[in-house]
Enzyme design. Structure first.
Site, mmCIF file in Angstrom:
data_model
loop_
_atom_site.group_PDB
_atom_site.id
_atom_site.type_symbol
_atom_site.label_atom_id
_atom_site.label_comp_id
_atom_site.label_asym_id
_atom_site.label_seq_id
_atom_site.Cartn_x
_atom_site.Cartn_y
_atom_site.Cartn_z
ATOM 1 N N CYS A 223 0.803 -1.224 0.000
ATOM 2 C CA CYS A 223 0.000 0.000 0.000
ATOM 3 C C CYS A 223 0.836 1.274 0.000
ATOM 4 C CB CYS A 223 -0.935 0.006 1.214
ATOM 5 S SG CYS A 223 -2.096 -1.377 1.255
ATOM 6 N N HIS A 302 12.523 1.505 4.937
ATOM 7 C CA HIS A 302 12.308 0.077 4.685
ATOM 8 C C HIS A 302 12.966 -0.718 5.811
ATOM 9 C CE1 HIS A 302 11.753 -3.672 2.672
ATOM 10 N NE2 HIS A 302 11.528 -3.152 1.471
ATOM 11 N N HIS A 387 -2.001 19.825 7.010
ATOM 12 C CA HIS A 387 -2.970 18.766 6.712
ATOM 13 C C HIS A 387 -2.255 17.408 6.677
ATOM 14 C CE1 HIS A 387 -5.726 21.989 5.613
ATOM 15 N NE2 HIS A 387 -4.793 22.461 4.805
ATOM 16 N N HIS A 420 -14.306 5.316 5.496
ATOM 17 C CA HIS A 420 -15.750 5.061 5.578
ATOM 18 C C HIS A 420 -16.401 5.058 4.203
ATOM 19 C CE1 HIS A 420 -20.025 6.127 6.200
ATOM 20 N NE2 HIS A 420 -19.899 5.379 7.281
ATOM 21 N N ASN A 424 -10.366 0.757 2.104
ATOM 22 C CA ASN A 424 -8.932 0.769 1.864
ATOM 23 C C ASN A 424 -8.693 0.541 0.377
ATOM 24 O OD1 ASN A 424 -6.185 0.320 1.668
ATOM 25 N ND2 ASN A 424 -6.082 -1.182 3.324
#
Length: 506
Positions: A223, A302, A387, A420, A424
């Site tokens: 991801c 990593h 943000h 929501h 994902n």
């Protein structure tokens, strides 16, 4: 309240220390200079400058040469001209009950079950996770799995990914009016689905990109691959001048849904949904005026050298030979350690001097007085970042980062709302979150936004952008027809584990 005021005063003084010292000194020098006469200037020239021209001239030439060299060799700015998030058609919307039905049909269609699926324990397990996951009833599933019986085939998987990528790119090209043949760099990332020809080749074929386009296809990077793709495009833009870079981030659901009984592999079924994003970057100076953001920093961490980190998210076969992605019990600890390492690298690049000093003082204090100081000082990132776009990997991921970074509910609102509304969507989730902030009208000129992505390996990657203008929502934004219903309040503790959604303030 008093301690907050004291810290704000401290932060202001340290941040503006140079100005606070420089302006009085300038005023003193200006006052002295105003009293100089013509005779004083002549005396200064003949006494000091006339006999030192041989020294001054080379120094001046060296300064000019150094300035020109710096300007010529410094990395060129990378601008984010525009981006587009894919919005699936309404007939693909999948409520919690519909998703549970998909799971049931997929398992029933499994040849090894002979058309039966009478074990209800797995269904109760999935329902409990689903209802407490933070996902709503308007997320989207792939058309192949919504079909009865489900089409879990290679063709259906390719159809899903092509619709997402082509849909996002068509909207991007329409909004920017950029000719696809002007694209010089193409980076596509899809972790779990990598057909031959590659997805990047599919983009080249569909949009007829030029033959010398530098194309890359990233697979198996989880991801966090979206930020990796941005970082790769940035490095290429520093080398290849006056061109556009196109980044496409997506993940495939159809081919990777798990139909077995291993609970650690079932969890991903409850979280992942259809989605994708296309991002147009440029290093052309003339594009600054029309671009939304400029890339400030990218930091990649990593921790795969550690065995626990490497194995905490892993694709493999279960006891019955069914393929899925397992999540180990170490994932929370691994994620926390990896995020800390990423922050320790990013912090010095973005934090104001006042926060660096506080951290250094507590760091030295802990070294000298181990018994009295138990924890390091946690810097206030809100002094540097306006943000936050935290990868919507799940409710737990957002909760942990909210706590560890000392964020307020409004700081993680975009992440919770994205989870929501869209679930994902893997590497593209941080772009749905950025679109949310824009749709709310909160992105002002000069604001900095921090995108944080976590992925298998284990990796934590960050990208920091600065807004070049007051940014409004793009045409065909994924939030175009629902932004007024967000944020939502979710009751996770209701007696029957039901999710109760109430409208919040927009």
């Amino acid at each position: 309240m008093t301690s907050v005021n004291v810290k704000l005063i401290y932060h202001y003084v340290i941040t503006n220390l140079f100005n606070l010292c420089f302006f009085p000194l300038t005023a003193i020098v200006a006052g002295k200079a105003s009293r100089l006469t013509i005779d004083d200037l002549h005396h200064l020239y003949y006494s000091y400058l006339q006999h030192n021209l041989i020294t001054i001239a080379p120094l001046f030439a060296f300064t000019v040469f150094g300035s020109v060299l710096y300007i010529a060799t410094r990395p060129k700015p990378v601008y984010l001209v525009e981006y587009s998030c894919y919005l699936p058609p309404t007939h693909c919307r999948s409520s919690i009950s519909k998703v549970m039905d998909i799971f049931y049909q997929v398992r029933k269609a499994d040849p090894s079950r002979n058309g039966t699926c009478d074990d209800s324990s797995w269904l109760d397990f999935l329902r409990k996770i689903q209802e407490r996951s933070g996902l709503g009833d308007e997320t989207h599933g792939p058309e192949g799995l919504l079909h009865v019986p489900p089409r879990k085939t290679f063709a259906a998987a390719r159809e899903e990914t092509e619709k997402v990528i082509i849909g996002a790119l068509e909207n991007l090209f329409e909004n920017t009016k950029v000719n696809p043949k002007d694209i010089g760099i193409l980076v596509v990332n899809s972790s779990m689905f990598n057909p031959t020809p590659s997805l990047s080749a599919m983009v080249v074929n569909t949009f007829k990109l030029r033959s010398n386009v530098r194309s890359f296809n990233l697979g198996g990077m989880g991801c966090s691959a979206g930020v990796i793709a941005i970082d790769l495009a940035k490095d290429l833009l520093h080398v290849h001048k006056n061109t556009y870079a196109l980044v496409v981030s997506t993940e495939n659901i159809t081919y990777n849904i798990y139909a077995g009984d291993n609970k650690s592999m079932m969890v991903s079924n409850c979280l992942f949904r259809v989605g994708g994003a296309a991002i147009l970057l440029s290093n052309k100076p003339r594009d600054r005026r029309r671009s939304k953001y400029e890339l400030v920093h990218t930091v990649r961490t990593h921790t795969g050298a550690d065995d626990k980190s490497f194995r905490c998210v892993q694709q493999g076969d279960d006891e019955s030979g069914k393929t899925g992605v397992s999540l180990s019990k170490d994932i929370t600890d691994v994620a926390g350690r990896t995020v800390k390492k990423n922050i320790s690298t990013l912090g010095p690049l973005i934090l104001p001097l006042s926060e660096k000093l506080l951290f250094f003082v507590t760091f030295m204090g802990k070294k000298l007085f181990k018994d009295k100081i138990k924890h390091y000082y946690v810097p206030d990132f809100k002094l540097a970042i306006d943000h936050f776009c935290i990868h919507a990997g799940g409710r737990a991921v957002i909760d942990v980062l909210e706590k560890n970074l000392g964020l307020a509910p409004i700081d993680v609102e975009a992440s919770r709302s994205t989870l929501h509304r869209f679930g994902n969507t893997s590497s593209s989730s941080i772009w749905y979150e950025l679109a949310y902030i824009e749709a709310k009208g909160r992105m002002k000129k000069g604001n900095k936004v921090w995108q944080i992505a976590l992925g298998s390996g284990f990796k934590c990657n960050s990208a920091v952008w600065v807004a070049l203008r007051n940014v409004k929502a793009s045409r065909k934004s994924p939030w175009e027809h629902c932004i007024d219903r967000y944020p939502v309040k979710i009751d996770y503790d209701s007696a029957k584990s039901e999710v109760r959604v109430q409208n919040g303030r927009s």
